[in-house]
Design a protein around this motif. Structure first.
Motif, PDB file in Angstrom:
ATOM      1  N   THR A  43     -21.737   2.985  41.684  1.00 18.50           N
ATOM      2  CA  THR A  43     -21.243   3.221  40.320  1.00 18.50           C
ATOM      3  C   THR A  43     -21.368   1.967  39.477  1.00 18.50           C
ATOM      4  OG1 THR A  43     -19.596   4.621  41.351  1.00 18.50           O
ATOM      5  CG2 THR A  43     -19.332   4.176  39.015  1.00 18.50           C
ATOM      6  N   PHE A 100     -20.381   6.758  32.496  1.00 21.45           N
ATOM      7  CA  PHE A 100     -19.464   6.751  33.624  1.00 21.45           C
ATOM      8  C   PHE A 100     -19.371   8.120  34.282  1.00 21.45           C
ATOM      9  CE2 PHE A 100     -16.228   5.090  36.226  1.00 21.45           C
ATOM     10  CZ  PHE A 100     -15.166   5.962  36.264  1.00 21.45           C
ATOM     11  N   PHE A 101     -19.243   9.153  33.469  1.00 18.07           N
ATOM     12  CA  PHE A 101     -19.072  10.492  34.024  1.00 18.07           C
ATOM     13  C   PHE A 101     -20.270  10.953  34.824  1.00 18.07           C
ATOM     14  CE2 PHE A 101     -15.306  12.527  33.765  1.00 18.07           C
ATOM     15  CZ  PHE A 101     -14.646  12.228  32.594  1.00 18.07           C
ATOM     16  N   ALA A 102     -21.463  10.536  34.379  1.00 18.12           N
ATOM     17  CA  ALA A 102     -22.646  10.918  35.143  1.00 18.12           C
ATOM     18  C   ALA A 102     -22.720  10.119  36.428  1.00 18.12           C
ATOM     19  CB  ALA A 102     -23.881  10.688  34.294  1.00 18.12           C
ATOM     20  N   LEU A 150     -20.316   9.240  38.383  1.00 19.27           N
ATOM     21  CA  LEU A 150     -19.417   9.692  39.452  1.00 19.27           C
ATOM     22  C   LEU A 150     -20.107  10.644  40.431  1.00 19.27           C
ATOM     23  CD1 LEU A 150     -15.971  10.165  37.678  1.00 19.27           C
ATOM     24  CD2 LEU A 150     -16.679   8.357  39.211  1.00 19.27           C
ATOM     25  N   LEU A 159     -15.746   0.570  31.713  1.00 18.11           N
ATOM     26  CA  LEU A 159     -15.300   1.906  31.339  1.00 18.11           C
ATOM     27  C   LEU A 159     -15.599   2.190  29.875  1.00 18.11           C
ATOM     28  CD1 LEU A 159     -11.775   2.353  32.897  1.00 18.11           C
ATOM     29  CD2 LEU A 159     -13.924   3.287  33.684  1.00 18.11           C
ATOM     30  N   LEU A 196     -11.514   5.832  27.797  1.00 20.22           N
ATOM     31  CA  LEU A 196     -10.802   5.940  29.070  1.00 20.22           C
ATOM     32  C   LEU A 196      -9.811   4.795  29.266  1.00 20.22           C
ATOM     33  CD1 LEU A 196     -13.172   7.053  31.928  1.00 20.22           C
ATOM     34  CD2 LEU A 196     -11.091   8.129  31.138  1.00 20.22           C
ATOM     35  N   TYR A 205      -6.935   6.587  32.316  1.00 16.85           N
ATOM     36  CA  TYR A 205      -7.755   6.565  33.505  1.00 16.85           C
ATOM     37  C   TYR A 205      -7.050   7.233  34.662  1.00 16.85           C
ATOM     38  CZ  TYR A 205     -11.060   4.890  36.882  1.00 16.85           C
ATOM     39  OH  TYR A 205     -12.018   4.835  37.854  1.00 16.85           O
ATOM     40  N   LEU A 227      -7.314  10.849  34.422  1.00 14.18           N
ATOM     41  CA  LEU A 227      -8.623  11.300  34.883  1.00 14.18           C
ATOM     42  C   LEU A 227      -8.645  11.438  36.393  1.00 14.18           C
ATOM     43  CD1 LEU A 227     -11.650  11.804  34.201  1.00 14.18           C
ATOM     44  CD2 LEU A 227     -12.016   9.431  34.810  1.00 14.18           C
ATOM     45  N   VAL A 255      -9.529  14.870  38.293  1.00 13.94           N
ATOM     46  CA  VAL A 255     -10.688  14.981  39.187  1.00 13.94           C
ATOM     47  C   VAL A 255     -10.254  15.303  40.605  1.00 13.94           C
ATOM     48  CG1 VAL A 255     -12.532  13.674  40.267  1.00 13.94           C
ATOM     49  CG2 VAL A 255     -12.177  13.491  37.827  1.00 13.94           C
ATOM     50  N   LEU A 281     -13.977   5.848  41.880  1.00 16.52           N
ATOM     51  CA  LEU A 281     -12.783   5.993  41.044  1.00 16.52           C
ATOM     52  C   LEU A 281     -11.820   4.842  41.250  1.00 16.52           C
ATOM     53  CD1 LEU A 281     -12.050   9.786  41.416  1.00 16.52           C
ATOM     54  CD2 LEU A 281     -12.696   8.598  39.327  1.00 16.52           C
TER      55      LEU A 281
END
Lengths: 286, 346, 389
Positions: free
Chosen positions: A47, A58-60, A62, A120, A124, A138, A141, A145, A204
C-alpha cells in the motif's frame, strides 16, 4: 466515554482482520503459522509503495494490497508450506520463524529500517462530531471495512458451497477427503484468503500502529492472543475476542493509564485460566 | 488363581541406560579442553554455556513432560534480577550462595505459576507462559526504583568466586564457573531423567490420560518438573548477571524465549544434549553471520532454519549415527522397547 | 555427537581465530557497537552511514596512523553489547569503543572502559548519568534534559500555562518529563497530568484522548525516535491541532528521518533540539547534500552524533600525535571545540559531556518538503542533569 468505545471497537476490528487468517489456518490445517505477520507487512508495504510512490488512490490500493498478500500466500503455500504440513508443530514453529527472519531482513534491505507512512487523502483525516462524540474518520473507515468483511466471511462460510466444504474440512479432514472434497485446494484457497486478509489488515493498520520491518515480530504476540482467546473453531470466536481485547486495551489505557500494558496480558491469562480452550471454542483440545 | 504378574524389574535396562556412553565423556572432555585451547573465546563460550543451561531447563519440561513454553524467560529473568539485587545490596556476597538463592527464588516462582500450565492445549500453554513473561517484564519496568527499569540494574559488583577468583575481563573465571555449574546441573538432570520420576514424566508426555489411569499423579509431577525447570532457568539467568555484572529488561524479552525454543528445536528435544548442541550451533552461527553482515544476518539465519526444516532434521542425524545411538540411550522410546523385552522374560 | 562438537569446534577455531591479528600499533582501531537490527535499527543505520561519510571525506589516516572501524551489531541488548565490547577490546585490541544506541548498552560497557582504560565515545544514548559511570566516557550525542529544559523555558515565556505530558514509559521518558516539569513549574507553569505510554506497540489514542479532555494549552511529548510518526498521525486524527492544543517537546518526535513522510498535520509543531537538517550553515548544507547522495535518506540528529564522534577521535589523535592509549586520548578530548553540522559544539572538560546549542524550531514546508525550521537559539547549553550538583 463513547469516543473510547469507538476507538476500542476500531482497534479490535483491525486486530480481527489481521488475526482471523491465522485462526482459520490454525483451526483448519492445524498449522502454526507464526509468519502470518509477514503477510500483513507485505500488504502494508504494498500500500505504501502504491499510494506514495505510484500515486494510486488509497481506496484502490486496499484491494490491491489484499491481492498482493493473497498471491504471496498462495505461492508460498504451494511451494514451501505444503512440505511442512505433516511435520511436527515444533518444526512448523522453526520453519515459520525462519521465514519471519528472512522477511524482516529482506524488507529492511529493500525499504530501509525506518517507519513508513501512507499518504492519506485529506477527507480521511481528522474527526467529525456526531452528537458530541468525536468520531475519527479513518477509524470509522476501519470499522466499516472490517464490518463488511466479517459479514462477508460469515456469509461465505455458512451460505456457500465452498464454505461448507471448508467447515467440513475443519471438522474432520480425513472424512472430508473421503467424501470427495478436494481438501488440498480448500487449504490453498483458505491460506491465500487468510494471508490476503492479513495484508489488508496491514494496509489499514499502517496509519494506526505504524509500519516498519520489525512489524511481524512486534505483532505476533497480539495475533496469538486473539487466536488463543477466541478459539479456532469459528469466525465469531476471534471476532468477539478481538473486540474484547481491543476495547479492553484502549479503555484500560484511558481509565487506568498506569496499568496500560498489563491489561491485555492479564485479560488473556485470566481467560485462559478459566477456559483453556478459548472463550468461544467448541471445546476439545488439539 | 494365579498371582498377577510381578511388575517387571526395570533395573537392568535402566542401569544400562544410566551408564555413561563414551561419547558423552568425550563431549565433556572437549568442553573442558576448549577452556585451555581457545583462550580468546572465553566470552562467547561462557554465553554458549549459559544458553545451554537455559535450553536444558526448557528441555526438562518440553522434551520430558511435553509442556511447550514461550515464556521461559520469566524464570531466567527473575533469577537474573534476584542475583543482581543480592549482589548490589550485598545481601549474599559469595556468588555461589547468590546463585543458589536466585535459583530457589525462580523455583518458587515456577511453583506458583505452574497451575497455569496444567490444563489446556499447546497453544494455550504457549500464550499463558508468554503472558507471564511479558507481565513480569512490565513489572520490572514499572518498579524502576528497584530494578533500574529500562536503564538496567546499576551498581552490581560481583565478589570474587569462593573469595579467590576474581571475575576478570578476559572471562576466564566466568567461563570456568559457568562450565562447572552447567556440568553439575547436567548431572542432576541426568539423574532425574533416569529416575522413576523421570520415566513417569515420559509416560505423561506420551499420553496423559493413560498415565492417570496407571495411577501416576500427573499434576503433582508436572508441578515438580516445572518448578525444577524454573530453578535451572533461574540459575542460568543468575549466571548471566554474575558474569556480566549487569541485568536489564531484555532478560524477560519475548525474543529470548523464542530464541531458546529455536535452539532446543535445532538440537532436538528429549535427550538432554539437544539444548547444549543447539546452543553451540545457534550461537556460533549467529556470531559468524553477524560479523559478516551486521545488519542483515537474520536473513541468513532464517534461511538456515527454513532449510533445516525442509531437508528434515532426521536426515541430518543420518550423518551422525553415534548421536542417534546416544539419543536412544537417553530417550524413552527405545527404552520402552527394552522394557517390553525385559517384562517378557518374567 | 562428539563428531559434531569436534567439527563445530574446529570450524569455530578456523573461522573465529582468523581475525584479531592486530598487527602493528600503526593502526588505531575503533569498535563501533550499534543496534543494526531490531527496533533501534534506524539509529544504527544513521550512525554507521555518518561514520562512513566522515571517513570518505577525511580519509582513514590520522597522525600517521591508519584508522580502522569495526562495526558490530548488538541489537540494543546490553549483554550483547558487553560481550562485543569485551571481545573487541581483548581480541581485536581496539583503542576506542563507540556507538551505543541505547542507555543500557552504554552503561553495560562502562566498567570495561574503566578496567581496560579504553575511551568510550557515546554517539547516541541520551541519559545524563552515562558520562559519570567511567572517567573514560565522553559523549557526542545529547542529553534529554538539554532539550526538555529549553522547551520548558520557551513554553513559559510564550504564554503556555497548562500542559499535559505524554512520554514513553521508560527511563529516558521519565527523565524528559521530570526535567521539563521541574523547569516549567519553577517558571510558574502547571503540568496537570503526566501520562506514561507503554514503550512497545503503543496506541496513543486513549492517552491523547485523555490529554485532550483535560483541555491544556499544550501537550509535551517525548517518544523514542521511530514512534514520532505514529504519534503525530494520531494527534492530527484527533483534531487536536485544530482544537488549539499546541504540541511541544524535544525534537525526537519530529525526527528528520521520518518527518518527510509525516504529512501536513505536523506543520506548526514547536520542538527544541540539537539538530535540524535545515540548519542554516554552509557546513550543514554540505553535510546534508553529501549524506543524501550517499544514502538516499536525510541525516537526522543521531547521525551527527556519529559524524562528530569520529571528528572527536580524529582531532584527539592529532593532538596526541598518534598516541592512542586511553589516558592520552581522553585528556586530549576534554575541552575540544569545533564546528559541527549542527552548530558549534564542545566537550566539557569537567564532565566530558557535550555542550551544544539547542534550537527552537517549528515544522514548516520548504520546497515541498517538511523541515524543522529553527527560529531561536540557546547557546552552549550544558547538561542540566549535572549542573544541579
Amino acid at each position: 466515554m463513547l469516543t473510547i468505545l469507538f476507538d476500542g471497537i476500531a482497534y479490535g476490528m483491525l486486530l480481527f482482520v489481521l488475526a482471523c487468517g491465522l485462526a482459520v489456518t490454525l483451526g483448519l490445517m492445524n498449522f502454526v503459522n507464526l509468519a502470518h505477520g509477514a503477510f500483513a507487512m507485505a500488504g502494508g508495504y504494498a500500500t505504501v509503495i502504491l499510494v506514495n510512490n505510484w500515486g494510486v488512490p488509497f481506496f484502490a490500493a486496499l484491494p490491491l494490497a489484499f491481492l498482493v498478500a493473497a498471491l504471496l500466500g498462495l505461492v508460498l503455500e504451494r511451494s514451501l508450506y505444503v512440505h511442512v504440513y505433516r511435520k511436527s508443530h515444533l518444526d512448523q514453529v522453526l520453519f515459520t520463524i525462519g521465514l519471519v527472519f528472512m522477511s524482516v531482513a529482506a524488507v529492511d534491505y529493500v525499504m530501509g529500517s525506518s517507519q513508513v507512512f501512507v499518504r492519506l487523502p485529506p477527507w480521511l483525516q481528522g474527526q467529525f462530531n456526531v452528537l458530541g462524540v468525536g468520531v475519527g474518520r479513518y477509524r470509522l473507515l476501519i470499522i466499516l471495512v472490517c464490518g463488511v468483511l466479517t459479514v462477508a466471511l460469515q456469509l461465505v462460510l455458512s451460505r456457500t458451497r465452498f464454505g461448507s466444504r471448508l467447515r467440513a474440512a475443519v471438522d474432520d479432514a480425513r472424512v472430508a477427503r473421503g467424501l470427495g472434497i478436494r481438501v488440498d485446494s480448500v487449504f490453498a484457497i483458505t491460506f491465500a484468503v487468510g494471508s490476503g486478509l492479513a495484508g489488508l489488515g496491514g494496509a489499514l493498520g499502517t496509519e494506526i500502529v505504524g509500519l516498519d520491518p520489525t512489524f511481524p515480530l512486534k505483532f505476533m504476540i497480539y495475533f496469538l492472543i486473539v487466536v488463543t482467546v477466541g478459539g479456532t473453531s469459528s469466525i465469531t470466536g476471534p471476532f468477539l475476542a478481538s473486540l474484547l481485547l481491543g476495547i479492553g486495551d484502549v479503555a484500560g489505557k484511558y481509565y487506568v493509564p498506569t496499568l496500560g500494558a498489563f491489561v491485555i496480558y492479564t485479560i488473556m491469562i485470566a481467560v485462559l485460566i478459566v477456559r483453556p480452550q478459548g472463550l468461544f471454542s467448541r471445546g476439545g483440545v488439539r | 488363581m494365579s498371582l498377577p504378574p510381578a511388575r517387571p524389574d526395570p533395573g537392568p535396562a535402566r542401569a544400562s541406560r544410566a551408564r555413561w556412553h563414551p561419547l558423552e565423556v568425550l563431549f565433556w572432555l572437549a568442553a573442558l579442553a576448549c577452556y585451555f585451547v581457545l583462550p580468546s573465546k572465553h566470552l562467547i563460550l561462557t554465553e554458549i554455556a549459559i544458553l545451554a543451561l537455559f535450553a536444558l531447563s526448557l528441555d526438562l519440561i518440553l522434551g520430558y513432560a511435553g509442556i511447550v513454553s514461550l515464556g521461559h524467560a520469566a524464570f531466567f529473568g527473575f533469577g537474573a534480577y534476584v542475583a543482581g539485587l543480592l549482589a548490589k545490596h550485598q545481601l549474599a556476597s559469595e556468588p555461589l550462595a547468590a546463585l543458589l538463592l536466585a535459583g530457589l527464588a525462580a523455583l518458587l516462582l515456577g511453583f506458583l505459576t505452574s497451575f497455569l500450565v496444567l490444563r489446556g492445549s499447546d497453544l494455550t500453554r504457549i500464550m499463558v507462559t508468554l503472558g507471564v513473561a511479558l507481565v513480569l517484564r512490565e513489572i520490572a519496568n514499572r518498579y524502576a526504583w528497584l530494578t533500574g527499569g529500562a536503564d538496567g540494574l546499576q551498581g552490581v559488583s560481583i565478589e570474587p568466586l569462593l573469595g579467590l577468583f576474581r571475575f576478570d575481563m578476559f572471562g576466564r573465571t566466568a567461563h570456568a564457573y559457568t562450565l562447572a555449574v552447567l556440568f553439575v546441573l547436567f548431572l542432576l538432570a541426568r539423574r532425574i531423567a533416569h529416575s522413576p520420576f523421570g520415566l513417569s514424566l515420559q509416560a505423561i508426555k506420551g499420553n496423559q490420560l493413560r498415565a492417570t489411569a496407571v495411577g501416576i499423579a500427573v499434576n503433582a509431577r508436572l508441578i515438580s518438573i516445572y518448578s525444577i525447570a524454573a530453578f535451572y532457568a533461574g540459575v542460568a539467568g543468575a549466571l548471566l548477571t554474575q558474569t556480566t555484572a549487569f541485568a536489564s529488561l531484555d532478560v524477560f524479552s519475548f525474543e529470548r524465549s523464542a530464541d531458546l525454543l529455536l535452539v532446543l528445536i535445532i538440537g532436538g528435544t528429549g535427550y538432554l544434549y539437544g539444548g547444549l548442541i543447539g546452543a553451540l550451533i545457534f550461537k556460533l552461527m549467529q556470531d559468524y553471520l553477524s560479523a559478516l553482515t551486521p545488519q542483515y544476518w537474520p536473513f541468513w539465519i532464517g534461511l538456515v532454519l527454513v532449510v533445516i526444516v525442509l531437508v528434515g532434521r532426521d536426515r541430518f542425524s543420518h550423518w551422525t549415527r553415534p548421536l542417534h545411538r546416544l539419543a536412544d540411550r537417553l530417550d524413552w522410546r527405545a527404552g520402552q522397547a527394552r522394557r517390553a523385552t525385559v517384562s517378557e522374560r518374567h | 555427537m562428539h563428531r559434531r562438537s569436534v567439527l563445530a569446534a574446529t570450524a569455530a577455531l578456523g573461522l573465529l581465530l582468523a581475525p584479531g591479528a592486530g598487527w602493528a600499533q600503526d593502526s588505531v582501531k575503533i569498535g563501533l557497537i550499534l543496534p543494526m537490527t531490531g527496533q533501534q535499527a534506524s539509529t544504527g543505520k544513521q550512525i554507521s552511514a555518518a561514520v562512513r561519510l566522515y571517513q570518505q571525506e577525511h580519509g582513514d589516516t590520522v597522525a600517521g596512523k591508519k584508522v580502522e572501524v569495526i562495526v558490530k551489531d548488538d541489537g540494543a541488548v546490553p549483554d550483547n553489547t558487553k560481550r562485543l565490547a569485551q571481545e573487541l577490546i581483548v581480541n581485536d585490541k581496539v583503542n576506542v569503543i563507540a556507538g551505543f544506541g541505547v542507555t543500557p548498552a552504554a552503561l553495560a560497557a562502562a566498567p570495561l572502559a574503566t578496567e581496560a582504560k579504553v575511551v568510550e565515545v557515546v554517539m547516541a544514548a541520551g541519559t545524563s548519568i552515562i558520562t559519570e559511570r567511567s572517567p573514560y566516557i565522553t559523549r557526542t550525542s545529547f542529553t534529554l534534559p538539554q532539550s526538555s529544559v529549553i522547551i520548558a523555558d520557551w513554553a513559559a515565556k510564550n504564554g503556555i500555562k497548562k500542559v499535559v505530558s505524554i512520554v514513553s514509559d521508560y527511563a529516558p521518558g521519565a527523565d524528559a518529563e521530570k526535567s521539563f516539569s521541574e523547569r516549567f513549574k519553577a517558571a510558574g507553569g502547571e503540568v496537570t497530568e503526566a501520562l506514561k505510554v507503554p514503550l512497545a506497540n503503543p496506541d496513543f489514542a486513549p492517552f491523547l484522548q485523555r490529554a485532550a479532555d483535560a483541555k491544556p494549552d499544550a501537550i509535551f511529548v517525548f517518544v523514542p525516535s521511530g514512534q514520532g510518526g505514529t504519534f503525530m498521525k494520531q494527534y492530527a486524527e484527533r483534531g487536536l491541532d485544530k482544537a488549539g492544543i499546541k504540541l511541544i517537546g524535544p525534537g525526537d518526535v519530529t525526527d528528520d528521518d521520518l518527518l518527510p513522510a509525516m504529512g501536513d498535520a505536523v506543520i506548526g509543531a514547536v520542538t527544541a533540539h540539537l539538530y535540524s537538517a535545515d540548519h542554516n550553515s554552509a557546513k550543514n548544507k554540505a553535510y546534508v547534500a553529501a549524506f543524501k547522495k550517499a544514502n538516499n535518506f536525510r541525516p537526522n540528529f543521531m547521525s551527527v552524533g556519529g559524524y562528530d564522534g569520529m571528528h572527536l577521535i580524529y582531532e584527539a589523535l592529532k593532538k596526541t600525535g598518534g598516541k592512542a592509549d586511553g589516558d592520552a586520548l581522553i585528556a586530549a578530548m576534554k575541552g575540544l571545540a569545533w564546528e559541527s553540522p549542527r552548530g558549534p559544539i564542545s566537550i566539557d572538560p569537567d564532565t566530558r559531556d557535550i555542550v551544544q546549542n539547542i534550537y527552537i524550531r517549528k515544522v514548516e514546508k520548504k520546497d515541498g518538503e517538511l523541515y524543522n525550521v529553527e527560529f531561536a537559539t540557546f547557546d552552549a547549553v550544558k547538561d542540566p542533569g549535572k549542573m544541579k550538583k
